[in-house]
Design a protein around this motif. Structure first.
Motif, PDB file in Angstrom:
ATOM      1  N   ILE A 326       0.853  -1.196   0.000  1.00 28.34           N
ATOM      2  CA  ILE A 326       0.000   0.000   0.000  1.00 28.34           C
ATOM      3  C   ILE A 326       0.884   1.239   0.000  1.00 28.34           C
ATOM      4  CG2 ILE A 326      -1.774   1.280   1.250  1.00 28.34           C
ATOM      5  CD1 ILE A 326      -2.684  -1.389   2.456  1.00 28.34           C
ATOM      6  N   PRO A 327       0.741   2.142  -0.979  1.00 33.16           N
ATOM      7  CA  PRO A 327       1.594   3.339  -1.041  1.00 33.16           C
ATOM      8  C   PRO A 327       1.392   4.233   0.198  1.00 33.16           C
ATOM      9  CG  PRO A 327       0.390   3.017  -3.094  1.00 33.16           C
ATOM     10  CD  PRO A 327      -0.205   2.077  -2.099  1.00 33.16           C
ATOM     11  N   TYR A 328       2.482   4.424   0.952  1.00 35.26           N
ATOM     12  CA  TYR A 328       2.366   5.219   2.172  1.00 35.26           C
ATOM     13  C   TYR A 328       2.078   6.686   1.857  1.00 35.26           C
ATOM     14  CZ  TYR A 328       3.395   6.976   6.854  1.00 35.26           C
ATOM     15  OH  TYR A 328       3.298   7.578   8.080  1.00 35.26           O
ATOM     16  N   GLU A 329       2.598   7.188   0.737  1.00 40.63           N
ATOM     17  CA  GLU A 329       2.447   8.599   0.410  1.00 40.63           C
ATOM     18  C   GLU A 329       0.988   8.971   0.180  1.00 40.63           C
ATOM     19  OE1 GLU A 329       4.426   6.465  -1.059  1.00 40.63           O
ATOM     20  OE2 GLU A 329       6.385   7.083  -0.256  1.00 40.63           O
ATOM     21  N   THR A 330       0.211   8.067  -0.435  1.00 39.80           N
ATOM     22  CA  THR A 330      -1.190   8.371  -0.744  1.00 39.80           C
ATOM     23  C   THR A 330      -2.166   7.792   0.276  1.00 39.80           C
ATOM     24  OG1 THR A 330      -1.260   6.423  -2.202  1.00 39.80           O
ATOM     25  CG2 THR A 330      -0.746   8.565  -3.217  1.00 39.80           C
ATOM     26  N   HIS A 331      -1.801   6.697   0.937  1.00 39.53           N
ATOM     27  CA  HIS A 331      -2.703   6.066   1.919  1.00 39.53           C
ATOM     28  C   HIS A 331      -1.928   5.748   3.200  1.00 39.53           C
ATOM     29  CE1 HIS A 331      -4.414   5.095  -2.087  1.00 39.53           C
ATOM     30  NE2 HIS A 331      -5.590   5.322  -1.492  1.00 39.53           N
ATOM     31  N   PRO A 332      -1.474   6.772   3.929  1.00 42.60           N
ATOM     32  CA  PRO A 332      -0.617   6.521   5.109  1.00 42.60           C
ATOM     33  C   PRO A 332      -1.311   5.733   6.211  1.00 42.60           C
ATOM     34  CG  PRO A 332      -1.317   8.814   5.026  1.00 42.60           C
ATOM     35  CD  PRO A 332      -1.723   8.204   3.722  1.00 42.60           C
ATOM     36  N   HIS A 333      -2.581   6.022   6.457  1.00 45.18           N
ATOM     37  CA  HIS A 333      -3.283   5.339   7.550  1.00 45.18           C
ATOM     38  C   HIS A 333      -3.543   3.873   7.215  1.00 45.18           C
ATOM     39  CE1 HIS A 333      -3.738   9.069   9.710  1.00 45.18           C
ATOM     40  NE2 HIS A 333      -4.371   9.639   8.686  1.00 45.18           N
ATOM     41  N   ALA A 334      -3.922   3.617   5.940  1.00 46.46           N
ATOM     42  CA  ALA A 334      -4.170   2.232   5.536  1.00 46.46           C
ATOM     43  C   ALA A 334      -2.885   1.417   5.574  1.00 46.46           C
ATOM     44  CB  ALA A 334      -4.776   2.203   4.138  1.00 46.46           C
ATOM     45  N   ALA A 335      -1.784   1.984   5.061  1.00 45.50           N
ATOM     46  CA  ALA A 335      -0.505   1.267   5.048  1.00 45.50           C
ATOM     47  C   ALA A 335      -0.041   0.953   6.461  1.00 45.50           C
ATOM     48  CB  ALA A 335       0.552   2.095   4.311  1.00 45.50           C
ATOM     49  N   THR A 336      -0.097   1.956   7.335  1.00 46.78           N
ATOM     50  CA  THR A 336       0.340   1.760   8.719  1.00 46.78           C
ATOM     51  C   THR A 336      -0.566   0.776   9.451  1.00 46.78           C
ATOM     52  OG1 THR A 336       1.194   4.021   8.772  1.00 46.78           O
ATOM     53  CG2 THR A 336       0.886   2.922  10.891  1.00 46.78           C
ATOM     54  N   GLY A 337      -1.891   0.905   9.254  1.00 43.86           N
ATOM     55  CA  GLY A 337      -2.850   0.043   9.944  1.00 43.86           C
ATOM     56  C   GLY A 337      -2.708  -1.418   9.564  1.00 43.86           C
ATOM     57  N   VAL A 338      -2.598  -1.691   8.251  1.00 38.90           N
ATOM     58  CA  VAL A 338      -2.466  -3.077   7.792  1.00 38.90           C
ATOM     59  C   VAL A 338      -1.140  -3.669   8.247  1.00 38.90           C
ATOM     60  CG1 VAL A 338      -2.276  -4.564   5.755  1.00 38.90           C
ATOM     61  CG2 VAL A 338      -3.996  -2.749   5.816  1.00 38.90           C
ATOM     62  N   TYR A 339      -0.058  -2.876   8.138  1.00 37.09           N
ATOM     63  CA  TYR A 339       1.261  -3.360   8.547  1.00 37.09           C
ATOM     64  C   TYR A 339       1.291  -3.693  10.037  1.00 37.09           C
ATOM     65  CZ  TYR A 339       6.247  -3.346   9.634  1.00 37.09           C
ATOM     66  OH  TYR A 339       7.493  -3.689  10.096  1.00 37.09           O
ATOM     67  N   LEU A 340       0.792  -2.774  10.869  1.00 30.34           N
ATOM     68  CA  LEU A 340       0.809  -3.013  12.317  1.00 30.34           C
ATOM     69  C   LEU A 340      -0.105  -4.171  12.706  1.00 30.34           C
ATOM     70  CD1 LEU A 340       0.894   0.605  13.806  1.00 30.34           C
ATOM     71  CD2 LEU A 340       2.748  -1.052  13.665  1.00 30.34           C
ATOM     72  N   THR A 341      -1.258  -4.307  12.016  1.00 31.18           N
ATOM     73  CA  THR A 341      -2.137  -5.445  12.289  1.00 31.18           C
ATOM     74  C   THR A 341      -1.424  -6.759  11.980  1.00 31.18           C
ATOM     75  OG1 THR A 341      -4.104  -4.131  11.756  1.00 31.18           O
ATOM     76  CG2 THR A 341      -4.354  -6.531  11.740  1.00 31.18           C
ATOM     77  N   GLY A 342      -0.695  -6.777  10.850  1.00 32.61           N
ATOM     78  CA  GLY A 342       0.066  -7.962  10.491  1.00 32.61           C
ATOM     79  C   GLY A 342       1.151  -8.279  11.504  1.00 32.61           C
ATOM     80  N   ILE A 343       1.871  -7.245  11.961  1.00 33.89           N
ATOM     81  CA  ILE A 343       2.919  -7.444  12.976  1.00 33.89           C
ATOM     82  C   ILE A 343       2.324  -7.980  14.270  1.00 33.89           C
ATOM     83  CG2 ILE A 343       4.447  -6.182  14.555  1.00 33.89           C
ATOM     84  CD1 ILE A 343       5.806  -6.699  11.972  1.00 33.89           C
TER      85      ILE A 343
END
Length: 473
Positions: A326-343
């Motif tokens: 997920i491109p962090y520049e255009t969708h920062p909340h989605a990228a961070t949320g999915v990544y942290l959920t996965g971690i």
């Protein structure tokens, strides 16, 4: 306390990584070697695990590991260049290799069978707790000048506490019996277990008989215990099984993700300071994930636990890979949320699964080959950790982040799941002597029994008899 110290020293480097390479002017290869120096040094410690355990005993082996921990941490904290830092890492981690192989053996040989899995799992819980404390220590000192020296030097306190505590603990009764010190073994057993109930008396007598027959066999055959690992079918089955489980625990990526947690967080556009604090998310998830294993593994059994937890952290790997896409520049909340959920999912489920990599090797080997078998398992564990950690940056560059997490780590998890279903024996609620009987049977008999059990579980799930599967007596 041994697990706490082990976890602490594995996570402190994550916070120090953000400042120490620049301060010591390390290049990329030197920084990778400092990170991978931990499992590499631990391999050296694992290789001397069997002679130290055989000739000094479990208790003295742990004391020796504390000395290595203390010397290594002092060198790390005072390092002024790369050679001094890598020397400190290797010495400290040599202690980790000795301690990591000895403490679970010491516990497994000393506690009742009904709580053996839970208490050895408690070692993994303390590793996870130590990792959280390590991340917290990094957060405490992150704003202090020379922060990484205080971070790495903080383990001196914990190694000192473990050293003092071991001075007051007895030797393992099974080790004493193995060394033909029967009277001392009886005295220690009476002190830590007592003879007030029938099961305790029965287990002591079984231990005496089995260990005595093993010693007689080893003397009459005039073979070394190392030879037994390869020539005795029972020992060979345990050797293969224990090392495959250790391999699965490491080549699904946990060491690389843990050591580079701060760096990975910074690549999600967190600042260095925020990356240190966000590392607590992964460490906290690992800690919480071990709690169910400590409480319920002995109830549900090793097979159920392994085959349930592994798909869970595979899902976490999928989400980590998706988060990278997920491109962090255009969708920062989605990228961070999915990544942290996965971690969180990955570290949580792996926390429960990782308990098995400490429980299984310690109970699989017979008394005469346990020290030697644990040398191979521990060396394998840390060697796999070294390979995964040292090559992490190169593998990311060649495979991409999603290819590494989902394709490589995830692919090994899937293959491992099928291996566990077919080849993993159940050892819950059995004495170490009873487990001898399980591994004395041919592998084909174990596979046949596992297939029959798996077929029964599938029928129960299809028939909606979920209570029989998920709520065993």
């Amino acid at each position: 306390m041994g697990g706490l110290l082990s976890g602490l020293d594995q996570s402190l480097i994550s916070g120090a990584n953000l400042y120490m390479p620049g301060n010591l002017k390390l290049n990329a290869n030197q920084a990778s070697l400092v990170n991978s120096g931990m499992p590499l040094g631990a391999v050296a410690g694992a290789l001397i695990l069997s002679p130290i355990n055989e000739y000094l005993g479990r208790r003295m082996a742990i004391i020796v590991s504390c000395i290595f921990y203390t010397i290594g941490a002092a060198l790390e904290a005072g390092a002024i260049n790369f050679p001094m830092m890598i020397s400190g890492r290797l010495i400290l981690c040599c202690g980790l290799g000795i301690e990591g192989g000895t403490v679970p053996i010491y516990v497994a040989e000393s506690v009742p069978r009904k709580i053996r899995g839970n208490l050895v799992s408690l070692y993994q819980f303390n590793i996870a707790l130590g990792e959280v404390i390590g991340y917290a220590v990094a957060a405490i000192f992150v704003s202090v000048p020379g922060n990484w020296r205080y971070i790495l030097g903080s383990s001196l306190l914990f190694s000192t506490i473990l050293f003092i505590g071991m001075l007051f603990l007895p030797e393992s009764p099974r080790y004493l019996m193995h060394r033909n010190r029967e009277l001392e073994s009886y005295a220690v057993w009476k002190r830590i277990r007592g003879f007030s109930d029938y099961s305790s008396k029965e287990e002591f007598l079984d231990m005496r008989q089995v260990v005595g027959s093993e010693n007689t066999h080893l003397q009459s055959s005039k073979r070394f215990a190392w030879t037994e690992l390869l020539t005795d079918p029972r020992s060979r089955r345990a050797l293969v099984y224990a090392n495959i489980m250790v391999f699965l625990g490491q080549f699904t990526g946990v060491s690389a993700i843990m050591y580079y947690m701060g760096v990975l967080m910074s690549k999600m556009n967190f600042t260095n300071k925020d990356s240190v604090f966000m590392s607590l998310v992964g460490g906290g998830s690992l800690l919480l994930g071990t709690i169910p294993a400590v409480l319920y593994m002995e109830r549900f059994g090793r097979r159920f636990w392994a085959n349930t937890m592994l798909p869970g952290f595979f899902i976490g790997l999928v989400l980590v890979g998706v988060g990278y896409r997920i491109p962090y520049e255009t969708h920062p909340h989605a990228a961070t949320g999915v990544y942290l959920t996965g971690i969180i999912l990955y570290m949580g489920f792996f926390g429960s699964y990782a308990c098995l990599t400490w429980v299984i090797p310690r109970e699989s080997f017979g008394n005469k080959t346990r020290s030697y078998g644990m040398t191979t398992a521990d060396a394998n564990l840390f060697l796999c950790s070294f390979i995964v950690t040292y090559n992490f940056t190169r593998m990311v560059n060649s495979m991409t982040k999603i290819g590494l997490t989902l394709g490589f780590y995830g692919g090994i998890a899937v293959v491992g799941w099928f291996y566990q279903i077919n080849f993993m024996p159940e050892t819950k609620n059995k004495t170490l002597e009873e487990i001898d009987d399980i591994f004395s049977k041919p592998t084909s008999a174990i596979v046949k029994r596992n297939i029959k059990q798996t077929t029964g579980i599938i029928k129960d799930l299809v028939s909606l008899r979920w209570g029989k599967v998920f709520a065993p007596s």
